[in-house]
Scaffold this active site. Structure first.
Site, PDB file in Angstrom:
ATOM      1  N   SER A  37       0.804  -1.228   0.000  1.00 36.06           N
ATOM      2  CA  SER A  37       0.000   0.000   0.000  1.00 36.06           C
ATOM      3  C   SER A  37       0.837   1.279   0.000  1.00 36.06           C
ATOM      4  CB  SER A  37      -0.917   0.025   1.225  1.00 36.06           C
ATOM      5  OG  SER A  37      -0.146  -0.131   2.398  1.00 36.06           O
ATOM      6  N   ASP A 345      -4.004   7.526   8.216  1.00 33.60           N
ATOM      7  CA  ASP A 345      -5.161   6.731   8.636  1.00 33.60           C
ATOM      8  C   ASP A 345      -4.818   5.699   9.707  1.00 33.60           C
ATOM      9  OD1 ASP A 345      -3.629   4.991   7.214  1.00 33.60           O
ATOM     10  OD2 ASP A 345      -5.172   4.400   5.773  1.00 33.60           O
ATOM     11  N   HIS A 348      -0.954   4.409   7.351  1.00 29.29           N
ATOM     12  CA  HIS A 348      -0.211   5.029   6.250  1.00 29.29           C
ATOM     13  C   HIS A 348       0.121   6.487   6.530  1.00 29.29           C
ATOM     14  CE1 HIS A 348      -2.780   1.758   4.669  1.00 29.29           C
ATOM     15  NE2 HIS A 348      -1.618   1.375   4.177  1.00 29.29           N
TER      16      HIS A 348
END
Ligand SMILES: *[C@@H]1O[C@H](CO)[C@@H](O)[C@H](O)[C@H]1NC(C)=O
Ligand SMILES: *[C@@H]1O[C@H](CO)[C@@H](O)[C@H](O)[C@H]1NC(C)=O
Ligand SMILES: *[C@@H]1O[C@H](CO)[C@@H](O)[C@H](O)[C@H]1NC(C)=O
Ligand SMILES: *[C@@H]1O[C@H](CO)[C@@H](O)[C@H](O)[C@H]1NC(C)=O
Length: 377
Positions: A37, A345, A348
């Site tokens: 990610s 979040d 991240h």
């Protein structure tokens, strides 16, 4: 002639997009990226997003793209700033090809990274008694297979491929962070996660060699971030023993130790690769050191919120990162100004934090050998 074109390209970028973008200082002509990610520009959204539906809508993407692009961020990722620095478009997610019946042109690069991806495969975790649901099965090996499948559309003959890959930049990672996140978030001890380090490194080194054998000549292999400064892990390990926290930055020392161990072993592995493939330029990217700058001196970098708290998520808990409320989910709130937060979040980083890390890489200060000292002609 070439220089003139570069100047014009760089100049028009400045005019059109002003200071929002990173200046063009590198001149690779394509980028191929592998990872999770931290660098996924849309593959997860296309493939497996059922397990994380919040990624489909704002606040993801609110700072820069004004829509959710599948990036786990409020805006741009490190790889986006690297693309800007090369005057290239943002790296196209490979799975767009599946979506569009293979009509996408990947000659300026392709992104194989998928959020949730691990270096090791599902069975590795299962064999070690870890019955977690992986967000995706698109491991580093699968991503390598995608690259092999795509390669014939990029170049045909050996000399043609040599010519083409000479001007390509390969990013192998960051990858492996999730190999530790899954056990840690499943309430395994940090000792348990630490035992995975040699296996993670083997996989990264293996895939990096395979890419060199496929023709890659310039490869950037990033290390792990200081995971002891990650809001979700800080929340999970919340401990009253103050001595477990670094007195400079309040990050959790045992977790940062895992990241440092990973990075040390990775650097050693890369050194053996340099000996094995002397023609290749293998660059270690120090994400840990680059990020530590703002964790150690947050205010200096504009992180006047709390550098360890998540901007988006639930309000309870020390770090706004209790797993019961996820960013974009029910009960979640988003901070007023994400650029004053490093953590987006819980898991991240924000665009602002990514920009600082990318700047450190592009300048050459956190890449070894330096990313900007290339003779690409
Ligand atoms: C996002 O919206 C802002 C404000 O309307 C605009 O200035 C900016 O160009 C938009 N960004 C993109 C990538 O479309
Ligand atoms: C995809 O491309 C193939 C080959 O060009 C074609 O036969 C097929 O009809 C296309 N499918 C769709 C859904 O467009
Ligand atoms: C990953 O693979 C395992 C084993 O084949 C399977 O049980 C699981 O559902 C897969 N997960 C995803 C997200 O595809
Ligand atoms: C990577 O590992 C696989 C499986 O162990 C092995 O077959 C392959 O030769 C290795 N590739 C390289 C380039 O070392």
């Amino acid at each position: 002639m070439k220089i003139n074109i570069l100047v014009i390209v760089a100049f028009s970028y400045l005019v059109v997009l002003r200071s929002l973008m990173v200046k063009q200082t590198l001149n690779y002509e394509s980028i191929f990226n592998f990872g999770d990610s931290l660098s996924d520009t849309g593959n997860f959204l296309i493939s497996d997003n059922v397990n994380f539906p919040a990624i489909r809508k704002p606040p993801y993407g609110e700072t820069f793209f004004n829509r959710s692009t599948g990036r786990f961020c409020d805006g741009r990722l490190i790889i986006d700033f690297i693309a800007e620095a090369n005057g290239l478009p943002y790296v196209t997610p490979y799975l767009q090809s599946v979506q569009t019946n293979f009509s996408v042109d990947f000659r300026k690069g392709a992104n194989f990274a998928v959020a949730g991806a691990t270096a090791n495969e599902f069975n590795f975790f299962k064999e070690r008694g870890l019955s977690v649901t992986l967000l995706t099965n698109k491991t580093l090996d699968i991503q390598l297979d995608w690259f092999k499948k795509l390669k014939p559309s990029l170049c045909k003959t050996k000399p043609e491929c040599e010519q083409y890959f000479k001007k390509s930049l390969f990013f192998v990672g960051e990858i492996g962070g999730n190999d530790y996140n899954y056990p840690l978030l499943a309430f395994r001890s940090y000792k348990h996660a630490m035992d995975f380090v040699p296996f993670v490194i083997n996989k990264i080194i293996n895939v990096t060699s395979a890419l060199i054998e496929e023709g890659a000549v310039t490869l950037v292999v990033p290390g792990n971030l200081p995971i002891g400064c990650s809001a979700i892990l800080l929340e999970r390990f919340s401990d009253d023993n103050r001595w477990l926290y670094d007195s400079t930055n309040q990050c959790f020392k045992p977790l940062n130790y895992i990241a440092k161990l990973h990075n040390d072993k990775l650097k050693k592995g890369l050194e053996t690769l340099r000996q094995k493939y002397p023609h290749a330029k293998i660059i270690y990217a120090d994400y840990y050191g680059s990020a530590m700058q703002f964790f150690n001196s947050p205010v200096k970098y504009g992180f006047t919120g709390s550098v360890l708290k998540a901007c988006c998520g639930g309000k309870d808990g020390r770090y706004n990162a209790k797993p019961s409320v996820r960013c974009g989910g029910k009960g979640s709130t988003t901070c007023e100004n994400p650029s004053t937060y490093a953590n987006w979040d819980g898991i991240h980083l924000t665009e602002a934090a990514n920009r600082h890390i990318a700047t450190g890489l592009i300048s050459g200060r956190f890449t070894k050998p330096s990313l900007n000292s290339l003779q690409v002609q």
